[in-house]
Enzyme design. Structure first.
Site, PDB file in Angstrom:
ATOM      1  CE  LYS A  73      -0.323  -0.346   5.035  1.00  0.00           C
ATOM      2  NZ  LYS A  73      -1.123  -0.895   6.138  1.00  0.00           N
ATOM      3  NE  ARG A 171      -7.285   0.619  11.429  1.00  0.00           N
ATOM      4  CZ  ARG A 171      -6.059   0.559  10.944  1.00  0.00           C
ATOM      5  NH1 ARG A 171      -5.220   1.530  11.172  1.00  0.00           N
ATOM      6  NH2 ARG A 171      -5.654  -0.461  10.231  1.00  0.00           N
ATOM      7  CE1 TYR A 300      12.391  32.417   2.825  1.00  0.00           C
ATOM      8  CE2 TYR A 300      12.585  30.024   2.825  1.00  0.00           C
ATOM      9  CZ  TYR A 300      12.312  31.207   2.168  1.00  0.00           C
ATOM     10  OH  TYR A 300      11.963  31.166   0.854  1.00  0.00           O
ATOM     11  CG  MET A 347       8.500  23.873  -0.414  1.00  0.00           C
ATOM     12  SD  MET A 347       7.381  24.818  -1.448  1.00  0.00           S
ATOM     13  CE  MET A 347       6.578  25.881  -0.269  1.00  0.00           C
TER      14      MET A 347
END
Ligand SMILES: *Cc1c(COP(=O)(O)O)cnc(C)c1O
Length: 412
Positions: A73, A171, A300, A347
Site C-alpha cells: 500500500k 477500527r 529564513y 521547502m
C-alpha cells in the site's frame, strides 16, 4: 558510490540527455521527456537486490508452509508498489495487500495478476470494480456481505472473501464475540466463498505483549468456533511485521508484511533478523557552498548565526520533498561523516555545516537517509526529528523526488 556505475538504465538516461538537446514543450514535456531530462540532484534510491535479500532472509526465518502477503500500500511505503510487488512475488510471496481501489487497479494495469487483498472496508460502489478486476475484499458487517454477494451474483461469479474480525484494534471488523453469525452469512451466500478470516494487532512490536495476546486469544476463540462448526478457512491471518517477528504462535496460515521486507523494523525492540538492511536511501548533491563569517546567519528566520567562520553546504531538498521541517537539528552524511543541519529546513533546500569536512566540493553526493561509509542516518533517526515513526518517514518522501532503482533485473 556513483550511481552511474550501478545502474545501466541511469547511464542511458545520462547519454540521452547529453546527446539530444531537450525539446521541452507544452503539456507533454514532463511525461514524454521525463526519462531524458537531467535528473534532479535530489533523489531516492531503491536497491532491489537488498529488497530481494530481505525477502530471502524472511523466507529462511519463517516456517516453510507460512504464506507471505506482501503489503504494498501507499506505493510500498514510498518504494514503488510495482517494483516491490514484482520482487515480492519473485521471492515467493503469494498475495499482495493494498489499501485503495486505485492502488489495486494501478497494479492490475501493470500486468500484475497475483491475488490482491484490499485491506479495510469498501463502499458498495467499489464492489463491481473489485469483482471485475479480481480484487479480494474484506467484509466486516452483514450489509457488506449482502452488497458484495449481490454484486457477485449479478456478475455471475463466486468470489472469495475475507472476514475481518475486530479483536481490539476497534477500527475495521466485526466484534469477535459477534463474528460467527457473520461468517455463517458468508457461507450461506452462494456467490461468495469464505477464503480468509483475519484480524489486526494494535500493538505487536512492543516489549509488553499483553494487548497482542488478548487479541490473539479473541481471534482463537473465533477460529475454534468455526472449527467446531466444521467451517474450513484456508487463510487465517493476524500478523503484521511485528507479529511475524515476535509472536510465532500467531502466524497461522498467512502473515502480512509491509515494513519488514523494506529492511526497516516496526519498532526498536522487536526481534532482529541478521543481514536485513534498508532498501531506501535518500540522496542529494551539494548545490552551493557558502563561506560564512562570524555573525552571518543562514536561511529564513535567521535561526542560525555563525559563531565564527563556517563552511555551509546547500542541499537542494526540503520539506516539500518530505524532509521534516526542523531547525538546527539532524544531519546529512558527506564523505562518510555527519554534517549537522544548521538553520531551518525550507521547502526546497536545507543547509548543513561542512566546516569539519574540508574535502567537500560542489555537487558531491550527500545522504539524507541511509548509509554512507560507516555512518548511517536511519529512518528512526529522522522519525525522532519529527516525533513520529519509521512508517511515516518512509511514506513521507514526496513523489517529486525521482525514484532510482538499483540492480533492476531486465524487463519483465
Ligand atoms: C499496513 C498493514 C499491514 C502491514 O504492517 P507492517 O507493520 O508494515 O508489516 C498489515 N496488515 C494490515 C491490515 C495493514 O493495514
Amino acid at each position: 558510490m556513483n550511481i552511474l556505475e550501478v545502474s545501466s538504465r541511469e547511464a542511458s538516461f545520462q547519454e540521452a540527455a547529453v546527446s539530444r538537446p531537450p525539446e521541452v514543450s507544452g503539456a507533454v514535456a514532463g511525461r514524454r521527456y521525463a526519462s531524458e531530462l537531467p535528473r534532479r540532484p535530489a533523489w531516492v534510491e531503491i536497491d532491489l537486490r537488498q529488497l530481494e535479500r530481505n525477502f530471502r532472509i524472511i523466507s529462511r526465518d519463517k516456517p516453510g508452509d507460512l504464506r507471505i502477503l506482501s503489503v504494498v500500500k501507499d506505493e510500498a511505503y514510498g518504494h514503488g508498489a510495482e517494483c516491490v510487488a514484482k520482487t515480492a512475488l519473485q521471492c515467493g510471496a503469494q498475495l499482495l495487500g493494498l489499501s485503495t481501489l486505485e492502488e489495486a487497479l494501478a497494479l492490475r494495469e501493470k500486468g500484475i495478476t497475483a491475488r490482491i487483498l484490499l485491506l479495510g472496508d469498501r463502499q458498495e460502489s467499489e464492489f463491481p470494480w473489485c469483482i471485475a478486476r479480481n480484487l479480494t475484499c474484506c467484509v466486516s458487517d452483514a450489509q457488506g456481505v449482502e452488497q458484495l454477494g449481490r454484486c457477485a451474483a449479478r456478475a455471475g461469479r463466486r468470489v472469495p472473501v475475507h472476514v475481518k474480525i475486530n479483536t481490539g484494534m476497534n477500527r475495521y471488523g466485526v466484534r469477535w464475540s459477534e463474528a460467527l453469525p457473520l461468517v455463517e452469512q458468508v457461507c450461506e451466500t452462494k456467490s461468495l466463498v469464505l477464503e480468509g478470516v483475519l484480524s489486526h494487532f494494535a500493538q505487536s512490536d512492543e516489549v509488553d505483549k499483553a494487548s497482542a495476546l488478548l487479541q490473539l486469544a479473541r481471534f482463537n476463540e473465533v477460529l475454534h468456533g468455526l472449527a467446531a462448526r466444521g467451517v474450513p478457512v484456508k487463510a487465517r491471518h493476524i500478523c503484521n511485521s511485528g507479529g511475524f517477528l515476535d509472536l510465532p504462535r500467531a502466524h497461522f496460515d498467512v502473515v502480512r508484511l509491509g515494513i519488514l521486507p523494506l529492511g526497516v523494523y516496526p519498532s526498536a525492540v522487536c526481534r532482529r533478523l541478521p543481514g536485513l538492511a534498508p532498501v531506501m536511501t535518500v540522496k542529494a548533491r551539494v548545490a552551493a557552498i557558502q563561506c560564512l563569517q562570524a555573525g552571518d546567519s543562514v536561511g529564513y528566520g535567521m535561526h542560525y548565526t555563525a559563531p565564527g567562520p563556517r563552511r555551509i553546504a546547500v542541499l537542494p531538498l526540503g520539506y516539500g520533498d518530505g524532509f521534516p521541517r526542523v531547525r538546527n537539528q539532524g544531519w546529512a552524511l558527506l564523505h562518510g561523516r555527519r554534517a549537522p543541519l544548521v538553520g531551518g529546513v525550507a521547502m526546497d533546500a536545507l543547509t548543513v555545516d561542512i566546516s569539519a569536512i574540508p574535502e567537500a566540493r560542489l555537487w558531491d553526493e550527500a545522504v539524507l537517509m541511509g548509509r554512507q561509509g560507516s555512518e548511517e542516518i536511519s529512518a528512526r533517526d529522522i522519525a525522532k526529528l519529527k516525533n513520529s515513526v519509521c512508517y511515516d518517514v518512509l511514506t513521507s518522501w514526496r513523489a517529486r523526488l525521482p525514484r532510482v532503482y538499483l540492480n533492476e533485473k531486465s524487463a519483465g
